[in-house]
Design an enzyme around this catalytic site. Structure first.
Site, PDB file in Angstrom:
ATOM      1  N   GLU A 189      -9.885  -1.685   5.461  1.00  0.00           N
ATOM      2  CA  GLU A 189     -10.441  -1.379   6.775  1.00  0.00           C
ATOM      3  C   GLU A 189     -11.736  -2.174   7.005  1.00  0.00           C
ATOM      4  O   GLU A 189     -12.410  -2.542   6.041  1.00  0.00           O
ATOM      5  CB  GLU A 189     -10.766   0.116   6.866  1.00  0.00           C
ATOM      6  CG  GLU A 189      -9.577   1.035   6.585  1.00  0.00           C
ATOM      7  CD  GLU A 189      -8.617   1.175   7.756  1.00  0.00           C
ATOM      8  OE1 GLU A 189      -8.785   0.455   8.771  1.00  0.00           O
ATOM      9  OE2 GLU A 189      -7.699   1.996   7.669  1.00  0.00           O
ATOM     10  N   ASP A 208       0.819  -1.210   0.000  1.00  0.00           N
ATOM     11  CA  ASP A 208       0.000   0.000   0.000  1.00  0.00           C
ATOM     12  C   ASP A 208       0.854   1.262   0.000  1.00  0.00           C
ATOM     13  O   ASP A 208       2.078   1.206   0.142  1.00  0.00           O
ATOM     14  CB  ASP A 208      -0.966   0.001   1.198  1.00  0.00           C
ATOM     15  CG  ASP A 208      -0.277  -0.337   2.523  1.00  0.00           C
ATOM     16  OD1 ASP A 208       0.969  -0.283   2.576  1.00  0.00           O
ATOM     17  OD2 ASP A 208      -0.986  -0.639   3.498  1.00  0.00           O
ATOM     18  N   ASN A 245      -7.465  -2.389  14.507  1.00  0.00           N
ATOM     19  CA  ASN A 245      -8.869  -2.681  14.185  1.00  0.00           C
ATOM     20  C   ASN A 245      -8.999  -3.899  13.266  1.00  0.00           C
ATOM     21  O   ASN A 245     -10.053  -4.145  12.698  1.00  0.00           O
ATOM     22  CB  ASN A 245      -9.524  -1.454  13.532  1.00  0.00           C
ATOM     23  CG  ASN A 245      -8.863  -1.077  12.205  1.00  0.00           C
ATOM     24  OD1 ASN A 245      -7.885  -1.717  11.779  1.00  0.00           O
ATOM     25  ND2 ASN A 245      -9.365  -0.049  11.555  1.00  0.00           N
ATOM     26  N   HIS A 252      -7.351  -4.347  10.431  1.00  0.00           N
ATOM     27  CA  HIS A 252      -7.171  -4.105   8.998  1.00  0.00           C
ATOM     28  C   HIS A 252      -5.918  -4.810   8.469  1.00  0.00           C
ATOM     29  O   HIS A 252      -4.989  -5.118   9.213  1.00  0.00           O
ATOM     30  CB  HIS A 252      -7.180  -2.609   8.662  1.00  0.00           C
ATOM     31  CG  HIS A 252      -5.947  -1.854   9.026  1.00  0.00           C
ATOM     32  ND1 HIS A 252      -5.921  -0.484   9.133  1.00  0.00           N
ATOM     33  CD2 HIS A 252      -4.675  -2.260   9.305  1.00  0.00           C
ATOM     34  CE1 HIS A 252      -4.701  -0.107   9.450  1.00  0.00           C
ATOM     35  NE2 HIS A 252      -3.934  -1.158   9.565  1.00  0.00           N
TER      36      HIS A 252
HETATM   37  P1  PGA Z   1       2.145  -1.119  12.628  1.00  0.00           P
HETATM   38  O1  PGA Z   1       0.952  -1.114  11.585  1.00  0.00           O
HETATM   39  O2  PGA Z   1       3.100  -2.171  12.138  1.00  0.00           O
HETATM   40  O3  PGA Z   1       2.735   0.252  12.556  1.00  0.00           O
HETATM   41  O4  PGA Z   1       1.563  -1.470  13.948  1.00  0.00           O
HETATM   42  C1  PGA Z   1       0.422  -2.319  11.153  1.00  0.00           C
HETATM   43  C2  PGA Z   1      -0.824  -2.037  10.362  1.00  0.00           C
HETATM   44  O5  PGA Z   1      -1.532  -1.062  10.687  1.00  0.00           O
HETATM   45  O6  PGA Z   1      -1.109  -2.798   9.428  1.00  0.00           O
END
Ligand code: PGA
Length: 241
Positions: free
Chosen positions: A143, A67, A136, A138
């Site tokens: 999302e 992404d 959450n 995702h």
């Molecule tokens: P993080 O993000 O590795 O910064 O915790 C993971 C994500 O949101 O997919």
């Protein structure tokens, strides 16, 4: 699905790097599906060490990232292109022309998303996709929602993700409100998927993923259906399972 529970972040990073290195050793011209965020930084450090020790070689490797914020320029230090250069690409012998990150400046977004998806197919698919998990649930910027878009697409970030990511920006208002992301179907094209999670702030997401129902309300739960998915999490992230 296989679940590996390790002691802490350092162990998670080592185990994850070993999974990636195994694929690279077995198939030097492999396609790596890469992710950004805090979680995979330690894994990238381990991969850089392995490269320096002569254990792995990136010269024939291609990478495809999950992404990118939209809109954003590649030289913005919060862009995922910038992150990948700093945390991996600048330290190994990968050909940057063979590293693909969605274009945060794409003018024709729809055409770009289709081209990104076609590229994954033309490359013969991703050999190993690295994933983090959002608080959450995702995956990438897929999302929680009633429905999920299958392929690469432009999406609005949820308030929870904007808040989580605001720590990297001067203020919450500076966090881009949109992103380009592979869809769940794009992720499923990968032959192997590893999901990394560390820390108590991921415990609820890991519980929902592993113990909850399969639901688009927890996009990570869909990964449980992948034929070769490995969840690598530390004890704190696993504490509610
Ligand atoms: P993080 O993000 O590795 O910064 O915790 C993971 C994500 O949101 O997919």
């Amino acid at each position: 699905m296989k679940v590996i529970v390790v002691k802490n972040y350092d162990e998670m990073s080592k185990v994850a790097a070993n999974h990636v290195a195994d694929v690279m050793k077995a198939k030097p011209d492999c396609v790596l599906g890469l992710a950004t965020g805090d979680t995979p930084i330690g894994m990238y450090k381990n991969l850089i060490e392995m490269y320096k020790n002569g254990e792995i070689d990136f010269s024939k490797t291609t990478s495809v990232n999950l992404d990118e914020y939209y809109p954003i320029t590649p030289d913005n230090d919060q862009s995922y292109r910038y992150f990948m250069n700093c945390n991996l690409f600048d330290h190994v012998n990968i050909d940057k022309a063979k590293t693909f990150v969605p274009d945060g400046q794409a003018k024709d977004v729809e055409a770009h998303c289709k081209a990104y998806e076609d590229r994954i197919d033309d490359l013969g698919g991703v050999d190993i996709q690295v994933l983090g998990i959002g608080r959450n649930g995702h995956i990438g910027f897929n999302e929680p929602d009633d429905e999920l878009i299958k392929g690469t697409h432009l999406t609005a970030l949820t308030q929870s993700t904007i808040e989580a990511n605001s720590r990297f920006f001067a203020s919450e208002a500076d966090v881009p409100k949109h992103a380009l992301t592979m869809g769940i179907e794009s992720v499923f094209k990968a032959r192997k998927v590893i999901v990394l999670a560390s820390g108590a702030n991921k415990a609820e997401a890991i519980r929902a993923m592993l113990k909850g129902n399969i639901s688009t309300k927890c996009p990570a739960s869909l990964i449980c259906l992948h034929p070769d998915a490995v969840i690598i999490c530390d004890e704190a992230a696993y504490s509610l399972v």
